[in-house]
Motif scaffolding. Structure first.
Motif, mmCIF file in Angstrom:
data_model
loop_
_atom_site.group_PDB
_atom_site.id
_atom_site.type_symbol
_atom_site.label_atom_id
_atom_site.label_comp_id
_atom_site.label_asym_id
_atom_site.label_seq_id
_atom_site.Cartn_x
_atom_site.Cartn_y
_atom_site.Cartn_z
ATOM 1 N N VAL A 163 4.243 -7.173 6.287
ATOM 2 C CA VAL A 163 4.657 -5.777 6.472
ATOM 3 C C VAL A 163 5.586 -5.351 5.334
ATOM 4 O O VAL A 163 5.413 -4.273 4.758
ATOM 5 C CB VAL A 163 5.316 -5.578 7.852
ATOM 6 C CG1 VAL A 163 5.961 -4.199 7.963
ATOM 7 C CG2 VAL A 163 4.290 -5.794 8.973
ATOM 8 N N SER A 164 6.546 -6.195 4.972
ATOM 9 C CA SER A 164 7.470 -5.872 3.871
ATOM 10 C C SER A 164 6.712 -5.696 2.561
ATOM 11 O O SER A 164 7.021 -4.778 1.780
ATOM 12 C CB SER A 164 8.521 -6.961 3.708
ATOM 13 O OG SER A 164 9.377 -6.982 4.809
ATOM 14 N N TYR A 165 5.756 -6.572 2.310
ATOM 15 C CA TYR A 165 4.965 -6.453 1.087
ATOM 16 C C TYR A 165 4.229 -5.113 1.064
ATOM 17 O O TYR A 165 4.237 -4.397 0.051
ATOM 18 C CB TYR A 165 3.972 -7.614 0.954
ATOM 19 C CG TYR A 165 3.002 -7.359 -0.170
ATOM 20 C CD1 TYR A 165 3.387 -7.517 -1.499
ATOM 21 C CD2 TYR A 165 1.723 -6.877 0.092
ATOM 22 C CE1 TYR A 165 2.519 -7.217 -2.537
ATOM 23 C CE2 TYR A 165 0.852 -6.583 -0.941
ATOM 24 C CZ TYR A 165 1.252 -6.755 -2.252
ATOM 25 O OH TYR A 165 0.393 -6.443 -3.275
ATOM 26 N N ILE A 166 3.573 -4.768 2.168
ATOM 27 C CA ILE A 166 2.833 -3.499 2.227
ATOM 28 C C ILE A 166 3.778 -2.323 1.965
ATOM 29 O O ILE A 166 3.460 -1.427 1.180
ATOM 30 C CB ILE A 166 2.094 -3.351 3.573
ATOM 31 C CG1 ILE A 166 0.962 -4.379 3.652
ATOM 32 C CG2 ILE A 166 1.564 -1.939 3.763
ATOM 33 C CD1 ILE A 166 0.345 -4.527 5.030
ATOM 34 N N LYS A 167 4.942 -2.343 2.595
ATOM 35 C CA LYS A 167 5.915 -1.260 2.375
ATOM 36 C C LYS A 167 6.350 -1.187 0.912
ATOM 37 O O LYS A 167 6.598 -0.103 0.394
ATOM 38 C CB LYS A 167 7.141 -1.461 3.263
ATOM 39 C CG LYS A 167 6.892 -1.159 4.723
ATOM 40 C CD LYS A 167 8.162 -1.388 5.527
ATOM 41 C CE LYS A 167 7.981 -1.061 6.985
ATOM 42 N NZ LYS A 167 9.219 -1.299 7.766
ATOM 43 N N SER A 168 6.420 -2.339 0.248
ATOM 44 C CA SER A 168 6.867 -2.342 -1.148
ATOM 45 C C SER A 168 5.833 -1.742 -2.093
ATOM 46 O O SER A 168 6.190 -1.189 -3.123
ATOM 47 C CB SER A 168 7.239 -3.759 -1.600
ATOM 48 O OG SER A 168 6.081 -4.540 -1.841
ATOM 49 N N VAL A 169 4.560 -1.851 -1.752
ATOM 50 C CA VAL A 169 3.511 -1.312 -2.628
ATOM 51 C C VAL A 169 2.975 0.033 -2.138
ATOM 52 O O VAL A 169 2.267 0.712 -2.874
ATOM 53 C CB VAL A 169 2.344 -2.311 -2.816
ATOM 54 C CG1 VAL A 169 2.833 -3.590 -3.480
ATOM 55 C CG2 VAL A 169 1.623 -2.600 -1.511
ATOM 56 N N HIS A 170 3.319 0.400 -0.894
ATOM 57 C CA HIS A 170 2.832 1.661 -0.319
ATOM 58 C C HIS A 170 3.928 2.230 0.575
ATOM 59 O O HIS A 170 3.881 2.050 1.796
ATOM 60 C CB HIS A 170 1.542 1.403 0.469
ATOM 61 C CG HIS A 170 0.819 2.639 0.845
ATOM 62 N ND1 HIS A 170 1.188 3.435 1.905
ATOM 63 C CD2 HIS A 170 -0.271 3.237 0.305
ATOM 64 C CE1 HIS A 170 0.359 4.449 2.008
ATOM 65 N NE2 HIS A 170 -0.542 4.348 1.049
#
Length: 166
Positions: free
Chosen positions: A109-116
């Motif tokens: 989830v953190s990764y997704i938030k960082s790229v989107h």
């Protein structure tokens, strides 16, 4: 307790080794040994992992325990403008119950938030008989739909597609 590292193509063999320990253990009571073997090659042969990373946009994150041993992985793939697919999330059987799955899920989830940074949807497929279904519900995911998806060789993935608004 755990640390995370983004995998590179140099980690394809490591991901394969982790999968050989975690994937069959997860599915031995759900799928036939022949289907497990087929899926292991289809998803986890090092060349296929490399293809997922280089051509299909999968990002793998590796979890390490405090002793700096790899204990699990998650992979996320963009699907369309505002949807990501959590493709894989597995923890070594010896490390289950230590909150590594939660850690990996939260890292995805953190990764997704960082790229989107805009609102989006994270989906995943989970076998309808997989006990992890309850874990995903506990993490806030909801069942969106279900299906029987042909994967080749006469095999199907009999899954729920679950979603989480991010």
């Amino acid at each position: 307790m755990f640390t995370i590292r983004k995998a590179t193509v140099a980690d394809c063999d490591l991901i394969n080794r982790l999968a050989q320990q975690s994937f069959p253990a997860t599915y031995r009571d759900i799928l036939s040994p022949e289907q497990i073997d087929y899926m292991m090659d289809w998803m986890y042969a090092p060349a296929n992992i490399r293809k997922q990373m280089e051509a299909e946009g999968h990002v793998y994150l590796l979890a390490y325990n405090p002793g700096e041993q790899p204990v699990g992985y998650v992979s996320v793939q963009p699907e369309g403008a505002n949807t990501f697919h959590l493709q894989k999330i597995y923890v070594l059987p010896s490390c289950q119950g230590q909150h590594c799955g939660r850690f990996l899920f939260e890292q995805a989830v953190s990764y997704i938030k960082s790229v989107h940074p805009a609102p989006c949807l994270m989906e995943l497929n989970v076998n309808r008989h997989n006990k992890a279904l309850h874990f995903y519900e506990h993490m806030g995911m909801r069942k969106l739909r279900e299906g029987d998806f042909p994967i080749g060789n006469g095999y199907y993935m009999n899954d729920y597609i679950m979603g989480l608004d991010i």
